[in-house]
Motif scaffolding. Structure first.
Motif, PDB file in Angstrom:
ATOM      1  N   MET A 147     -14.268  11.917  37.432  1.00 31.35           N
ATOM      2  CA  MET A 147     -14.892  11.305  36.263  1.00 31.35           C
ATOM      3  C   MET A 147     -14.166  11.731  34.990  1.00 31.35           C
ATOM      4  O   MET A 147     -13.873  12.915  34.799  1.00 31.35           O
ATOM      5  CB  MET A 147     -16.364  11.730  36.172  1.00 31.35           C
ATOM      6  N   ARG A 148     -13.882  10.750  34.144  1.00 33.68           N
ATOM      7  CA  ARG A 148     -13.235  11.036  32.867  1.00 33.68           C
ATOM      8  C   ARG A 148     -14.292  11.354  31.816  1.00 33.68           C
ATOM      9  O   ARG A 148     -15.309  10.664  31.712  1.00 33.68           O
ATOM     10  CB  ARG A 148     -12.403   9.841  32.406  1.00 33.68           C
ATOM     11  N   LEU A 149     -14.025  12.401  31.049  1.00 37.42           N
ATOM     12  CA  LEU A 149     -14.918  12.792  29.961  1.00 37.42           C
ATOM     13  C   LEU A 149     -14.167  12.735  28.633  1.00 37.42           C
ATOM     14  O   LEU A 149     -12.970  13.026  28.573  1.00 37.42           O
ATOM     15  CB  LEU A 149     -15.438  14.218  30.155  1.00 37.42           C
ATOM     16  N   ALA A 150     -14.878  12.369  27.584  1.00 40.61           N
ATOM     17  CA  ALA A 150     -14.373  12.494  26.219  1.00 40.61           C
ATOM     18  C   ALA A 150     -15.393  13.360  25.496  1.00 40.61           C
ATOM     19  O   ALA A 150     -16.564  12.980  25.380  1.00 40.61           O
ATOM     20  CB  ALA A 150     -14.235  11.135  25.556  1.00 40.61           C
ATOM     21  N   VAL A 151     -14.967  14.518  25.034  1.00 38.75           N
ATOM     22  CA  VAL A 151     -15.918  15.517  24.547  1.00 38.75           C
ATOM     23  C   VAL A 151     -15.579  15.953  23.124  1.00 38.75           C
ATOM     24  O   VAL A 151     -14.434  16.336  22.828  1.00 38.75           O
ATOM     25  CB  VAL A 151     -15.935  16.751  25.477  1.00 38.75           C
ATOM     26  N   LEU A 152     -16.577  15.891  22.267  1.00 38.78           N
ATOM     27  CA  LEU A 152     -16.455  16.396  20.904  1.00 38.78           C
ATOM     28  C   LEU A 152     -17.027  17.802  20.863  1.00 38.78           C
ATOM     29  O   LEU A 152     -18.164  18.032  21.296  1.00 38.78           O
ATOM     30  CB  LEU A 152     -17.225  15.490  19.937  1.00 38.78           C
ATOM     31  N   THR A 195     -10.258  15.350  31.195  1.00 41.00           N
ATOM     32  CA  THR A 195     -11.135  15.497  30.026  1.00 41.00           C
ATOM     33  C   THR A 195     -10.329  15.490  28.738  1.00 41.00           C
ATOM     34  O   THR A 195      -9.392  16.278  28.578  1.00 41.00           O
ATOM     35  CB  THR A 195     -11.940  16.806  30.123  1.00 41.00           C
ATOM     36  N   GLU A 196     -10.702  14.612  27.835  1.00 38.27           N
ATOM     37  CA  GLU A 196     -10.128  14.604  26.491  1.00 38.27           C
ATOM     38  C   GLU A 196     -11.059  15.388  25.581  1.00 38.27           C
ATOM     39  O   GLU A 196     -12.246  15.086  25.485  1.00 38.27           O
ATOM     40  CB  GLU A 196      -9.982  13.186  25.958  1.00 38.27           C
ATOM     41  N   VAL A 197     -10.512  16.415  24.940  1.00 33.29           N
ATOM     42  CA  VAL A 197     -11.328  17.265  24.074  1.00 33.29           C
ATOM     43  C   VAL A 197     -10.913  17.076  22.622  1.00 33.29           C
ATOM     44  O   VAL A 197      -9.739  17.220  22.279  1.00 33.29           O
ATOM     45  CB  VAL A 197     -11.199  18.755  24.455  1.00 33.29           C
ATOM     46  N   ILE A 198     -11.877  16.758  21.785  1.00 33.56           N
ATOM     47  CA  ILE A 198     -11.675  16.686  20.337  1.00 33.56           C
ATOM     48  C   ILE A 198     -12.403  17.888  19.756  1.00 33.56           C
ATOM     49  O   ILE A 198     -13.637  17.963  19.817  1.00 33.56           O
ATOM     50  CB  ILE A 198     -12.242  15.376  19.769  1.00 33.56           C
ATOM     51  N   ALA A 199     -11.663  18.855  19.238  1.00 35.65           N
ATOM     52  CA  ALA A 199     -12.257  20.135  18.854  1.00 35.65           C
ATOM     53  C   ALA A 199     -11.935  20.481  17.401  1.00 35.65           C
ATOM     54  O   ALA A 199     -11.115  21.357  17.117  1.00 35.65           O
ATOM     55  CB  ALA A 199     -11.762  21.240  19.780  1.00 35.65           C
ATOM     56  N   PRO A 200     -12.582  19.806  16.453  1.00 35.64           N
ATOM     57  CA  PRO A 200     -12.317  20.090  15.048  1.00 35.64           C
ATOM     58  C   PRO A 200     -12.887  21.437  14.596  1.00 35.64           C
ATOM     59  O   PRO A 200     -13.935  21.875  15.094  1.00 35.64           O
ATOM     60  CB  PRO A 200     -13.035  18.938  14.329  1.00 35.64           C
ATOM     61  N   SER A 201     -12.193  22.068  13.683  1.00 34.51           N
ATOM     62  CA  SER A 201     -12.707  23.298  13.081  1.00 34.51           C
ATOM     63  C   SER A 201     -13.823  22.939  12.108  1.00 34.51           C
ATOM     64  O   SER A 201     -14.058  21.760  11.800  1.00 34.51           O
ATOM     65  CB  SER A 201     -11.588  24.020  12.337  1.00 34.51           C
ATOM     66  N   SER A 202     -14.504  23.944  11.581  1.00 37.17           N
ATOM     67  CA  SER A 202     -15.573  23.681  10.616  1.00 37.17           C
ATOM     68  C   SER A 202     -15.023  23.078   9.334  1.00 37.17           C
ATOM     69  O   SER A 202     -15.724  22.354   8.626  1.00 37.17           O
ATOM     70  CB  SER A 202     -16.337  24.973  10.310  1.00 37.17           C
ATOM     71  N   ALA A 203     -13.745  23.358   9.043  1.00 35.64           N
ATOM     72  CA  ALA A 203     -13.126  22.754   7.860  1.00 35.64           C
ATOM     73  C   ALA A 203     -12.855  21.270   8.091  1.00 35.64           C
ATOM     74  O   ALA A 203     -12.889  20.464   7.156  1.00 35.64           O
ATOM     75  CB  ALA A 203     -11.837  23.490   7.518  1.00 35.64           C
ATOM     76  N   GLU A 204     -12.595  20.903   9.337  1.00 37.86           N
ATOM     77  CA  GLU A 204     -12.303  19.506   9.675  1.00 37.86           C
ATOM     78  C   GLU A 204     -13.565  18.694   9.926  1.00 37.86           C
ATOM     79  O   GLU A 204     -13.593  17.485   9.689  1.00 37.86           O
ATOM     80  CB  GLU A 204     -11.400  19.472  10.905  1.00 37.86           C
ATOM     81  N   LEU A 205     -14.606  19.351  10.428  1.00 34.28           N
ATOM     82  CA  LEU A 205     -15.888  18.690  10.656  1.00 34.28           C
ATOM     83  C   LEU A 205     -16.996  19.648  10.259  1.00 34.28           C
ATOM     84  O   LEU A 205     -17.308  20.601  10.981  1.00 34.28           O
ATOM     85  CB  LEU A 205     -16.047  18.274  12.118  1.00 34.28           C
ATOM     86  N   ASP A 206     -17.573  19.399   9.104  1.00 35.85           N
ATOM     87  CA  ASP A 206     -18.690  20.202   8.598  1.00 35.85           C
ATOM     88  C   ASP A 206     -19.977  19.606   9.158  1.00 35.85           C
ATOM     89  O   ASP A 206     -20.366  18.493   8.793  1.00 35.85           O
ATOM     90  CB  ASP A 206     -18.678  20.169   7.071  1.00 35.85           C
TER      91      ASP A 206
END
Length: 295
Positions: free
Chosen positions: A1-6, A26-37
């Motif tokens: 199973m393919r996952l896309a995870v924020l 699995t595709e992981v989108i992992a922004p820092s707190s500066a990139e995603l508040d």
């Protein structure tokens, strides 16, 4: 199973280990707190919306694992408003965005939501009673997520350490080189948890959730196995780095006052995790050996 995870909070200990332990599908989108508040509603709505669209385009299942948190326990005593914004308002906004886009949410919480006056490991349905501002905001964050209507799970963990940022293991390593002797509290008991082990457990949970096999219980406990005190933990760290553990001396909490009161006994029962068919994390001592060996 393919996952896309924020993964909000992607630059922290847990966030980085979630990235490092993700599977090839699995595709992981992992922004820092500066990139995603997470306290900025517009940013959160946009990020969850983009996740849902990317997942649909890739034929993947979207999931959010919220690793963003205000974790400065002592600082929260004098900055509770900021801690509340990150630990309560942020999860509330995330949960609302996930509800709107029908994206499941896994939210990370803490043993500090309990009062610490028990004599057995805390079960998921035991009464909460945080003793400090950090714990109060994390407990309120749980309520915000669980009361949102989102398809959401809260995972409480404890005494987390990893390769990124300040943590007990790295602090003890540093102090060992600076001091002849250390005094460490011996009347606070819990379970150390390596963030890499926790990340692997969360991936197992995320896959179950994505496949429609999410646990019936919406609150789970996931910590390293076994228990120890901070003093016992410090002695183990000395042993692992080849230092004499006799240089670590026990003291009481009263002898080492901190701005935020700590729970004396915050051991969590992992029965909920095992009952959900998820793999228990290894014993904390084994995990510490692996962590030191790898770092």
């Amino acid at each position: 199973m393919r996952l896309a995870v924020l993964v909000p909070g992607g630059s922290g200990q847990l966030g980085r280990d979630l990235v490092n332990t993700a599977g090839p599908e699995t595709e992981v989108i992992a922004p820092s707190s500066a990139e995603l508040d997470v306290t900025a509603t517009g940013q959160v709505i946009a990020a969850v919306g983009e996740l849902a669209e990317r997942a649909a385009a890739a034929g993947a299942v979207p999931v959010v694992i919220n690793a963003a948190a205000y974790t400065a326990v002592d600082a929260a005593e004098s900055d509770e408003a900021r801690a509340f914004a990150v630990n309560v308002d942020g999860p509330r906004v995330l949960a609302a965005a996930c509800t709107s886009r029908r994206v499941p949410l896994i939210h990370i919480s803490t043993d500090y939501v309990f009062p610490g006056d028990g004599d057995r490991p805390y079960a998921v349905d035991d009464a909460l009673g945080p003793r400090n501002a950090y714990g109060r905001t994390k407990a309120a964050g749980e309520d915000a997520v669980l009361g949102s209507g989102a398809s959401a799970w809260v995972v409480r963990t404890s005494w987390v350490y990893g390769k990124t940022g300040a943590n007990f293991v790295e602090t003890i390593r540093r102090l060992e080189s600076e001091r002849d002797q250390l005094s460490v509290v011996d009347d606070q008991v819990g379970a150390p948890t390596w963030s890499a082990d926790l990340a692997r457990g969360l991936w197992e949970l995320a896959e179950a959730v994505a496949s429609g096999r999410g646990p019936a219980g919406k609150v789970l406990h996931c910590t390293g196995g076994g228990e120890t005190s901070w003093y016992g933990f410090a002695r183990a760290i000395f042993e692992e780095i080849g230092a004499d553990p006799e240089r670590v001396k026990p003291c009481t909490t009263e002898e080492f006052p901190r701005p935020a009161p700590r729970p004396a006994y915050s051991l969590l029962s992992n029965a909920s995790w095992q009952d959900a068919g998820l793999t228990p994390l290894r014993n904390w001592r084994e995990a510490l050996h692996a962590y030191v060996t790898a770092s």
